[in-house]
Design a protein around this motif. Structure first.
Motif, PDB file in Angstrom:
ATOM      1  N   TYR A 156      57.438  46.559  45.802  1.00  0.00           N
ATOM      2  CA  TYR A 156      57.264  47.820  45.063  1.00  0.00           C
ATOM      3  C   TYR A 156      55.800  48.034  44.677  1.00  0.00           C
ATOM      4  O   TYR A 156      55.243  49.116  44.884  1.00  0.00           O
ATOM      5  N   ARG A 161      53.221  50.960  45.878  1.00  0.00           N
ATOM      6  CA  ARG A 161      52.806  51.871  44.804  1.00  0.00           C
ATOM      7  C   ARG A 161      51.296  52.066  44.728  1.00  0.00           C
ATOM      8  O   ARG A 161      50.837  53.120  44.265  1.00  0.00           O
ATOM      9  N   THR A 187      56.654  58.057  41.593  1.00  0.00           N
ATOM     10  CA  THR A 187      57.916  57.627  40.992  1.00  0.00           C
ATOM     11  C   THR A 187      58.609  56.641  41.926  1.00  0.00           C
ATOM     12  O   THR A 187      58.262  56.529  43.110  1.00  0.00           O
ATOM     13  N   LYS A 188      59.616  55.956  41.403  1.00  0.00           N
ATOM     14  CA  LYS A 188      60.349  55.017  42.246  1.00  0.00           C
ATOM     15  C   LYS A 188      61.080  55.756  43.362  1.00  0.00           C
ATOM     16  O   LYS A 188      61.200  55.251  44.488  1.00  0.00           O
ATOM     17  N   TYR A 212      63.337  45.716  45.872  1.00  0.00           N
ATOM     18  CA  TYR A 212      61.940  46.155  45.750  1.00  0.00           C
ATOM     19  C   TYR A 212      61.113  45.230  44.847  1.00  0.00           C
ATOM     20  O   TYR A 212      59.886  45.304  44.845  1.00  0.00           O
ATOM     21  N   ASP A 213      61.777  44.380  44.099  1.00  0.00           N
ATOM     22  CA  ASP A 213      61.071  43.416  43.246  1.00  0.00           C
ATOM     23  C   ASP A 213      60.845  42.086  43.960  1.00  0.00           C
ATOM     24  O   ASP A 213      60.429  41.097  43.338  1.00  0.00           O
TER      25      ASP A 213
END
Length: 562
Positions: free
Chosen positions: A424, A428, A435-436, A459-460
């Motif tokens: 993520y 980003r 935004t996610k 995503y983590d």
């Protein structure tokens, strides 16, 4: 003479902290208060109480000694705390400043210093440099005070004996001058070798898979042995000189004691001075020559630390990026090179290069070393042309604010450059305000969303250092996702499909085809099978020039720039 690099460092970082340094000096003097006064109290104790039998003074002398201990201890605490805090404040300020300079220096300039060397400068050399104004200079000041005050007191007690006892000072001065110069020279070589080891370790630890695949363990070990042998040799030389200096200082320190016992002893026997005065002389002689011995050590430390200022100043002397204020307005995204010359490391890469990159799909092809990747780096202002002009929609990028240019240009490297964080976070950075939902959307667009969802933390998921937990194809898809998230009108791709699997390559190429109608896309590639026959193709020859005599790799299209 004070080094220019030291003047620069003092003016930029130390000047504003002078009040704190003055406080450190004052606290240091209070710390020494006991050592200055106690010999006089001992003298009074011997002459007036023990010999003169004035018993009423005994309690006052004891209370005075206790008071001096308390004042000295409290001052020592605050002195250590303020000094330590100032060191940390300066470390934070200097390292942040240097890192900022490196971030905004031109790529061509910053790449002249190896990464490991840069790390030692930012942290190691910074700590050495800070040590001089915060610790060495205050210690130097206090050593001078510890010499002047006892000498003045001894002169009042008996000037003849004071002059006799102080005569070996010239030996300390001579020793400091000789060893200080040698230590500075050795330390300069040591810092260079130390930086070299850091650079070697960073490089070697990052290519361990290569070392194992080619069975290079012994070769790599030999290279490290060579590095550590150089480090050992210079360090041993430093230790040898430092030890010799310390040994001579200890030897010289015995001279005044011998002189005091010889001449002072005769004076006590002859009744010229009292036993209490002789006792005070013993204490003051130790107080006087101890800082002189320290002064010699401090001076050599000062001299050996000076090369750190030169190494830090070299970073501040790096060529900065342009600071133009004009912004760019992109309508069509047409990029033109007009007689562009560029050289790197005394080697000419581009010679009078002329080309036009149109809105839509563009390819740059050619042999290794012809300047394909360099062209992309020139477009996004990582490098600056030696001469000639690079224009986007007629606007010279040298006259455009870099932040404005970079907002409109995205570049995907052959090495995707993932940092040690989550998937993520790595996507980003293309747009920190995204935004996610937007991040998930671009992940789906580049066909990496399903893979991400299949991982335990989705995503983590941590990618590891340089993305080592991911495959080459997954890394490039993530890099493409963050470039699309940036949503810039110009996208540059440098050999992004050369080391990935076929499915990932097809997926990335499909995304590129969808982008070509909306953006200016420039692709560097060696793979002729990937080139779209309806694209604009720039072919470079081995001299880094546009080769009009060479046909396009796929077919001689009308829109090929020649």
């Amino acid at each position: 003479m004070i080094k220019e690099s030291f003047k620069f460092f003092f003016s930029k970082f130390i000047r504003k902290h002078i009040p704190t340094l003055i406080l450190i000096f004052v606290l240091s003097i209070f710390t020494l208060l006991f050592s200055f006064i106690s010999p006089l109290l001992i003298r009074s104790l011997v002459d007036n109480v023990f010999v003169g039998r004035v018993q009423g003074l005994f309690i006052y002398i004891i209370l005075a000694i206790i008071g001096m201990y308390i004042v000295s201890s409290i001052s020592s605490y605050f002195n250590s705390y303020v000094t330590g805090k100032l060191s940390l404040v300066l470390l934070k300020e200097v390292s942040e400043s240097i890192f900022n300079v490196v971030q905004f220096a031109s790529l061509k300039s910053s790449q002249t210093i190896k990464v490991g060397d840069m790390i030692t400068r930012i942290m190691g050399n910074t700590q050495i440099a800070i040590n001089i104004p915060v610790r060495i200079i205050p210690s130097l000041f206090m050593s001078v005070v510890s010499i002047v005050v006892p000498f003045a007191i001894m002169l009042t007690l008996n000037y003849k004996l004071a002059i006799i006892v102080m005569s070996p000072v010239v030996l300390f001065a001579l020793s400091s001058a000789i060893f200080g110069k040698r230590m500075e020279k050795i330390q300069k070589a040591f810092l260079t070798v130390n930086a070299s080891i850091y650079s070697f370790l960073k490089e070697n630890l990052s290519i361990i898979p290569l070392v194992k695949v080619f069975n290079l363990e012994s070769w790599s070990q030999n290279r490290f042995n060579h590095q550590i042998n150089d480090y050992y040799g210079i360090s041993l030389n430093y230790t040898k000189i430092s030890s010799l200096n310390s040994s001579l200082s200890s030897l010289i320190l015995g001279v005044p004691i011998v002189l005091l016992i010889t001449f002072g002893g005769y004076m006590v026997i002859g009744g010229t001075i009292s036993l209490g005065t002789f006792t005070a002389f013993l204490s003051y002689t130790s107080i006087f020559f101890s800082p002189i011995s320290q002064l010699s050590s401090i001076w050599t430390s000062y001299k050996s630390s000076l090369p750190a200022f030169d190494r830090l100043k070299e970073i501040y002397d790096m060529e900065p990026e342009n600071n133009i204020d004009d912004v760019i307005a992109i309508k069509k995204g047409i990029i033109t090179f007009e007689n562009v010359w560029f050289s790197y490391d005394n080697r000419t890469i581009l010679k009078g290069f002329n080309a036009t990159f149109i809105h839509g799909l563009n390819y740059i092809v050619g042999d290794n070393g012809t300047g394909k990747s360099t062209i992309l780096k020139l477009i996004c202002s990582l490098y600056s042309a030696d001469k000639g002009n690079i224009k986007i929609d007629g606007q010279d990028i040298n006259e455009i604010k870099r932040n404005s240019l970079i907002k409109n240009v995205s570049m995907i490297f052959s090495d995707p450059y993932l940092f040690d964080g989550t998937i993520y976070e790595n996507i980003r950075i293309g747009n920190l305000d995204a935004t996610k939902e937007e991040i998930i959307s671009v992940s789906k667009l580049v066909n990496v969303h399903d893979f991400i969802e299949s991982t335990t933390d989705k995503y983590d998921t941590e990618v590891g250092e340089n993305g080592l937990m991911l495959s080459s194809g997954e890394k490039q898809k993530i890099a493409l996702a963050r470039a699309i998230l940036k949503n810039s009108p110009i996208i540059l791709l440098d050999e992004v499909t050369k080391s990935i699997d076929k499915d990932s390559r097809d997926s990335i190429n499909n995304v590129i085809m969808n982008l070509m109608t909306e953006k200016t896309v420039i692709i560097v590639t060696h793979n002729s099978n990937e080139i779209n026959i309806n694209s604009n193709i720039i072919h470079l020859d081995e001299d880094g020039e546009l080769d009009g005599s060479v046909k396009p790799i796929v077919s001689p299209l009308p829109d090929v720039v020649t």
